[in-house]
Motif scaffolding. Structure first.
Motif, PDB file in Angstrom:
ATOM      1  N   ARG A 104      -1.693   7.399  21.135  1.00 32.50           N
ATOM      2  CA  ARG A 104      -1.706   5.931  20.350  1.00 32.50           C
ATOM      3  C   ARG A 104      -2.104   6.348  18.752  1.00 32.50           C
ATOM      4  O   ARG A 104      -1.627   5.813  17.787  1.00 32.50           O
ATOM      5  N   LEU A 105      -3.541   6.813  18.230  1.00 34.64           N
ATOM      6  CA  LEU A 105      -3.924   6.395  17.587  1.00 34.64           C
ATOM      7  C   LEU A 105      -2.686   7.601  16.705  1.00 34.64           C
ATOM      8  O   LEU A 105      -2.687   8.049  15.287  1.00 34.64           O
ATOM      9  N   GLN A 106      -2.297   8.836  17.189  1.00 31.77           N
ATOM     10  CA  GLN A 106      -0.958   9.763  16.275  1.00 31.77           C
ATOM     11  C   GLN A 106      -0.364   9.057  15.827  1.00 31.77           C
ATOM     12  O   GLN A 106       0.646   8.944  15.004  1.00 31.77           O
ATOM     13  N   VAL A 107       0.384   8.115  17.260  1.00 35.33           N
ATOM     14  CA  VAL A 107       1.390   7.297  16.242  1.00 35.33           C
ATOM     15  C   VAL A 107       1.032   6.222  15.812  1.00 35.33           C
ATOM     16  O   VAL A 107       2.479   5.924  14.422  1.00 35.33           O
ATOM     17  N   VAL A 108       0.359   5.964  15.573  1.00 38.12           N
ATOM     18  CA  VAL A 108      -0.359   4.962  14.340  1.00 38.12           C
ATOM     19  C   VAL A 108      -0.442   5.480  13.210  1.00 38.12           C
ATOM     20  O   VAL A 108       0.700   5.076  12.097  1.00 38.12           O
ATOM     21  N   ASP A 109      -1.229   6.968  13.016  1.00 37.57           N
ATOM     22  CA  ASP A 109      -1.823   7.643  11.877  1.00 37.57           C
ATOM     23  C   ASP A 109      -0.084   8.074  11.406  1.00 37.57           C
ATOM     24  O   ASP A 109      -0.098   7.465  10.069  1.00 37.57           O
ATOM     25  N   GLU A 110       0.577   8.882  12.425  1.00 37.14           N
ATOM     26  CA  GLU A 110       2.149   8.943  11.944  1.00 37.14           C
ATOM     27  C   GLU A 110       2.762   7.409  10.826  1.00 37.14           C
ATOM     28  O   GLU A 110       3.154   7.326  10.219  1.00 37.14           O
ATOM     29  N   ALA A 111       2.931   6.145  11.637  1.00 32.30           N
ATOM     30  CA  ALA A 111       3.468   5.270  10.898  1.00 32.30           C
ATOM     31  C   ALA A 111       3.199   4.257   9.975  1.00 32.30           C
ATOM     32  O   ALA A 111       4.100   4.525   9.610  1.00 32.30           O
ATOM     33  N   SER A 112       1.671   5.074   9.741  1.00 26.89           N
ATOM     34  CA  SER A 112       0.853   4.781   8.685  1.00 26.89           C
ATOM     35  C   SER A 112       1.252   5.760   7.427  1.00 26.89           C
ATOM     36  O   SER A 112       1.877   5.205   6.326  1.00 26.89           O
ATOM     37  N   SER A 113       1.288   6.785   7.719  1.00 29.57           N
ATOM     38  CA  SER A 113       1.641   7.538   6.775  1.00 29.57           C
ATOM     39  C   SER A 113       3.748   7.860   6.195  1.00 29.57           C
ATOM     40  O   SER A 113       3.813   7.882   4.890  1.00 29.57           O
ATOM     41  N   ASN A 114       4.962   7.409   7.385  1.00 29.23           N
ATOM     42  CA  ASN A 114       5.680   6.512   7.160  1.00 29.23           C
ATOM     43  C   ASN A 114       6.075   5.651   6.206  1.00 29.23           C
ATOM     44  O   ASN A 114       6.560   5.140   4.850  1.00 29.23           O
ATOM     45  N   GLY A 149       3.491   4.029   4.203  1.00 26.44           N
ATOM     46  CA  GLY A 149       3.052   4.811   2.490  1.00 26.44           C
ATOM     47  C   GLY A 149       4.457   5.745   2.051  1.00 26.44           C
ATOM     48  O   GLY A 149       4.053   5.511   0.681  1.00 26.44           O
ATOM     49  N   SER A 150       5.153   6.443   2.053  1.00 22.74           N
ATOM     50  CA  SER A 150       6.182   7.536   1.859  1.00 22.74           C
ATOM     51  C   SER A 150       7.382   6.882   1.949  1.00 22.74           C
ATOM     52  O   SER A 150       7.955   7.446   0.665  1.00 22.74           O
ATOM     53  N   LYS A 151       7.140   5.581   2.211  1.00 16.97           N
ATOM     54  CA  LYS A 151       8.928   4.910   1.947  1.00 16.97           C
ATOM     55  C   LYS A 151       8.235   3.931   0.946  1.00 16.97           C
ATOM     56  O   LYS A 151       9.443   3.522   0.358  1.00 16.97           O
ATOM     57  N   SER A 152       7.766   3.734   0.951  1.00 13.57           N
ATOM     58  CA  SER A 152       6.329   3.077  -0.500  1.00 13.57           C
ATOM     59  C   SER A 152       6.370   3.535  -1.875  1.00 13.57           C
ATOM     60  O   SER A 152       6.972   3.124  -2.975  1.00 13.57           O
ATOM     61  N   MET A 153       6.529   5.003  -1.789  1.00 11.94           N
ATOM     62  CA  MET A 153       6.137   5.672  -2.724  1.00 11.94           C
ATOM     63  C   MET A 153       8.013   5.592  -3.455  1.00 11.94           C
ATOM     64  O   MET A 153       8.374   6.062  -4.546  1.00 11.94           O
ATOM     65  N   GLU A 154       8.834   6.005  -2.455  1.00 12.09           N
ATOM     66  CA  GLU A 154      10.448   5.637  -2.735  1.00 12.09           C
ATOM     67  C   GLU A 154      11.025   5.026  -3.374  1.00 12.09           C
ATOM     68  O   GLU A 154      11.566   5.280  -4.568  1.00 12.09           O
ATOM     69  N   VAL A 155      10.166   3.458  -3.521  1.00 11.44           N
ATOM     70  CA  VAL A 155      10.877   2.703  -4.059  1.00 11.44           C
ATOM     71  C   VAL A 155      10.592   2.744  -4.763  1.00 11.44           C
ATOM     72  O   VAL A 155      10.517   3.212  -5.919  1.00 11.44           O
TER      73      VAL A 155
END
Length: 79
Positions: free
Chosen positions: A61-71, A73-79
């Motif tokens: 669960r923690l791994q999924v949360v970390d992946e979701a939060s990193s995704n 962050g990368s989407k907000s940088m693309e915009v």
């Protein structure tokens, strides 16, 4: 604990048990003790396995949360 008893102490315990319970009851007592010990070990192993399963699920669960939060962050940088 049993390692501290030694052979003479074990023989003494068996003789006292033979005197108290008699030869006809000792096999029944041994069988009951063995089945109780087996059930205790089984329950202990189930608790250990359940605990490790819970820890594994928590890590996933923690791994999924970390992946979701990193995704995010990368989407907000693309915009």
């Amino acid at each position: 604990m049993l390692a501290n008893i030694g052979i003479p102490g074990l023989i003494l315990v068996l003789v006292i048990a033979l005197i108290i319970f008699g030869p006809s009851k000792l096999p029944e007592i041994g069988k009951a003790f063995g089945s109780t010990l087996k059930e205790f070990k089984k329950a202990t192993n189930e608790l250990i396995n359940d605990d490790s399963t819970v820890k594994t699920e928590e890590k996933n669960r923690l791994q999924v949360v970390d992946e979701a939060s990193s995704n995010k962050g990368s989407k907000s940088m693309e915009v």
